[in-house]
Design an enzyme around this catalytic site. Structure first.
Site, PDB file in Angstrom:
ATOM      1  N   TRP A  74      16.074 -13.439 -18.118  1.00  0.00           N
ATOM      2  CA  TRP A  74      16.630 -12.246 -18.779  1.00  0.00           C
ATOM      3  C   TRP A  74      16.499 -10.995 -17.912  1.00  0.00           C
ATOM      4  CZ3 TRP A  74      12.738 -15.335 -20.850  1.00  0.00           C
ATOM      5  CH2 TRP A  74      11.427 -14.910 -20.598  1.00  0.00           C
ATOM      6  N   ARG A  75      15.921 -11.175 -16.725  1.00  0.00           N
ATOM      7  CA  ARG A  75      15.748 -10.013 -15.855  1.00  0.00           C
ATOM      8  C   ARG A  75      17.083  -9.607 -15.256  1.00  0.00           C
ATOM      9  NH1 ARG A  75       9.941 -10.320 -14.176  1.00  0.00           N
ATOM     10  NH2 ARG A  75       9.051  -9.385 -16.038  1.00  0.00           N
ATOM     11  N   GLU A 120      13.492 -10.047 -25.961  1.00  0.00           N
ATOM     12  CA  GLU A 120      12.383  -9.255 -26.475  1.00  0.00           C
ATOM     13  C   GLU A 120      11.873  -9.799 -27.806  1.00  0.00           C
ATOM     14  OE1 GLU A 120      10.685  -7.276 -24.900  1.00  0.00           O
ATOM     15  OE2 GLU A 120      11.962  -6.783 -23.198  1.00  0.00           O
ATOM     16  N   THR A 175       4.384 -13.871 -27.864  1.00  0.00           N
ATOM     17  CA  THR A 175       4.677 -15.177 -27.298  1.00  0.00           C
ATOM     18  C   THR A 175       4.660 -15.070 -25.778  1.00  0.00           C
ATOM     19  OG1 THR A 175       6.083 -15.656 -29.208  1.00  0.00           O
ATOM     20  CG2 THR A 175       6.357 -17.047 -27.261  1.00  0.00           C
ATOM     21  N   LEU A 221       8.730 -22.589 -32.414  1.00  0.00           N
ATOM     22  CA  LEU A 221       8.311 -21.379 -31.685  1.00  0.00           C
ATOM     23  C   LEU A 221       7.358 -20.512 -32.500  1.00  0.00           C
ATOM     24  CD1 LEU A 221       8.644 -19.915 -29.019  1.00  0.00           C
ATOM     25  CD2 LEU A 221      10.625 -18.732 -29.955  1.00  0.00           C
ATOM     26  N   GLY A 222       7.403 -20.633 -33.833  1.00  0.00           N
ATOM     27  CA  GLY A 222       6.503 -19.830 -34.653  1.00  0.00           C
ATOM     28  C   GLY A 222       7.064 -18.470 -35.026  1.00  0.00           C
ATOM     29  N   TYR A 223       6.383 -17.808 -35.946  1.00  0.00           N
ATOM     30  CA  TYR A 223       6.839 -16.497 -36.434  1.00  0.00           C
ATOM     31  C   TYR A 223       8.326 -16.547 -36.762  1.00  0.00           C
ATOM     32  CZ  TYR A 223       2.489 -14.042 -35.413  1.00  0.00           C
ATOM     33  OH  TYR A 223       1.196 -13.598 -35.424  1.00  0.00           O
ATOM     34  N   TYR A 282       8.418  -1.028 -30.440  1.00  0.00           N
ATOM     35  CA  TYR A 282       8.349  -1.671 -29.133  1.00  0.00           C
ATOM     36  C   TYR A 282       9.724  -2.157 -28.669  1.00  0.00           C
ATOM     37  CZ  TYR A 282       8.215  -5.153 -25.620  1.00  0.00           C
ATOM     38  OH  TYR A 282       8.522  -5.851 -24.498  1.00  0.00           O
ATOM     39  N   ASP A 291       2.925  -2.281 -25.640  1.00  0.00           N
ATOM     40  CA  ASP A 291       2.590  -3.612 -26.149  1.00  0.00           C
ATOM     41  C   ASP A 291       1.158  -3.949 -25.762  1.00  0.00           C
ATOM     42  OD1 ASP A 291       2.775  -4.060 -23.447  1.00  0.00           O
ATOM     43  OD2 ASP A 291       3.659  -6.050 -23.690  1.00  0.00           O
ATOM     44  N   CYS A 308      -4.711  -5.365  -7.341  1.00  0.00           N
ATOM     45  CA  CYS A 308      -4.039  -4.378  -8.190  1.00  0.00           C
ATOM     46  C   CYS A 308      -3.548  -3.185  -7.379  1.00  0.00           C
ATOM     47  CB  CYS A 308      -4.976  -3.890  -9.290  1.00  0.00           C
ATOM     48  SG  CYS A 308      -4.183  -2.717 -10.411  1.00  0.00           S
TER      49      CYS A 308
END
Length: 356
Positions: A27-28, A40, A46, A83-85, A123, A141, A205
């Site tokens: 999706w980038r 999203e 997830t 997938l849940g939710y 979000y 997030d 980092c």
DNA sequence: AACTCGGGGCA
DNA sequence: TGCCCAGAGTT
């Protein structure tokens, strides 16, 4: 150099890192609001690796918003199966129909309009608005909470309304208004790949020299959460003294449970104790000197539940000889047993008094 | 502000 | 086991 340009430098280094190390995800680099929206929603709570195949299948089966709006709900749910939710799928489907009806088939092109879609919260609206439409809304997030809390050593808990406001403001302050989409994806990618919940890779980092938590060696202390209260156990051993129609009580004065309520003489222990263990406790002899002739009888054991405590209370009936007991009279109130009901006591002591 | 919704990865 | 994951809706 003002704060804003400092923050832009930070964001530039963040984005430079992102260009180099970002994962190649399906999706980038899409300017298709439908595809970004679907991604999203799938990625809410997830992990990327769990959602990637679902995204590909979903886009193959429902390539555009019209096909999703036309589809029967069963087929949408089938595509989401495992997938849940699942309210995400129901809301996604309903929102697709919303777009067809309320927005004439055109995906809303602003943050505020997106918020009207079912299943789209702060979000998701910020993510799609910034990534697809370049609008300057910061995403906040789980990754962002973690990165920002460490970067600025923010001790405010993230799971409160004031905490969320503080982090949203901080995220907005370092946002790159020139490219909010890349900035937002970069800070989330940093949280996913480097600034991880456990074992963060601080050595890799790009923001290490900005990071206040790293500077203090306290990275693992962030983010702070209010958290659930630990169900700690406490062991209270009460002595209900009987002496010629009188008993002894004391008012709890400490900053602790039951402050300003009255109770019997008490020894609190770390673990469950029997009478023998109590008699070897130094505090026992401040209550009952070794040479005194006292008889003890275990009356009952009560388990008392508070919000964040489990109280184990043992009650002993104590027979004191004579009419005086100097060891107790300094610290305790000597009252007639009948007037005990005039003093405010805890629910635990009420329960005890009901049992005798 | 607290609850609920889920399946999976990880130390 | 407990925590956490590109959160949102309900009470």
């Amino acid at each position: 150099m003002n704060k804003q340009s400092n923050d832009n430098l930070l964001s530039r280094q963040l984005q430079e890192w992102y260009r180099q190390y970002r994962r190649d995800l399906p999706w980038r680099d899409s300017n298709n609001p439908y595809a970004v929206w679907v991604s999203e929603i799938i990625l809410q709570q997830t992990r990327v690796n769990q959602g990637r195949d679902y995204f590909l299948r979903f886009m193959e089966r429902f390539p555009d918003i019209e096909s999703l709006a036309k589809a029967p709900e069963d087929e949408v749910m089938k595509c989401w199966e495992g997938l849940g939710y699942y309210s995400r799928a129901r809301n996604l489907h309903a929102a697709a129909r919303q777009v067809v009806e309320e927005f004439k088939g055109h995906f809303p092109a602003s943050h505020d309009e997106m918020l009207r879609l079912k299943g789209v919260g702060e979000y998701t609206a910020a993510a799609v608005a910034s990534i697809v439409f370049g609008q300057p809304y910061p995403v906040v997030d789980g990754n962002v909470f973690r990165v920002l809390s460490r970067l600025f050593a923010i001790k405010e808990p993230i799971d409160t309304s004031t905490g969320r406001k503080l982090f949203t403001g901080t995220a907005a302050a370092i946002l790159d208004p020139q490219d909010p989409g890349t900035h937002n994806q970069a800070i989330m990618e940093l949280g996913a790949l480097v600034c991880t919940p456990r074992l963060p890779r601080c050595g890799e980092c790009p923001l290490q020299h900005y990071c206040m938590a790293f500077e203090r060696g306290e990275v693992s202390a962030f983010p702070v959460k209010k958290g659930k209260p630990v169900l700690r156990r406490r062991y209270l051993n009460y002595f209900h003294i009987e002496q010629d129609g009188f008993t002894f009580i004391r008012r709890r004065e400490d900053a602790d449970i039951w402050r300003n309520l009255y109770e019997f003489p008490l020894i609190e222990t770390e673990t469950e104790s029997d009478l023998a263990a109590l008699q070897s406790d130094p505090r026992f002899h401040t209550l009952f000197p070794p040479d005194s002739e006292v008889s003890f009888r275990h009356v009952c054991r009560l388990k008392h539940l508070l919000t964040h405590r489990i109280i184990h209370a043992d009650f002993y009936r104590v027979e004191l000889p004579g009419t005086k007991f100097p060891a107790l009279e300094g610290d305790f109130l000597r009252i007639g047993s009948a007037s005990l009901s005039e003093y405010p006591v805890s629910r635990l002591l009420q329960r005890y008094l009901e049992t005798i």
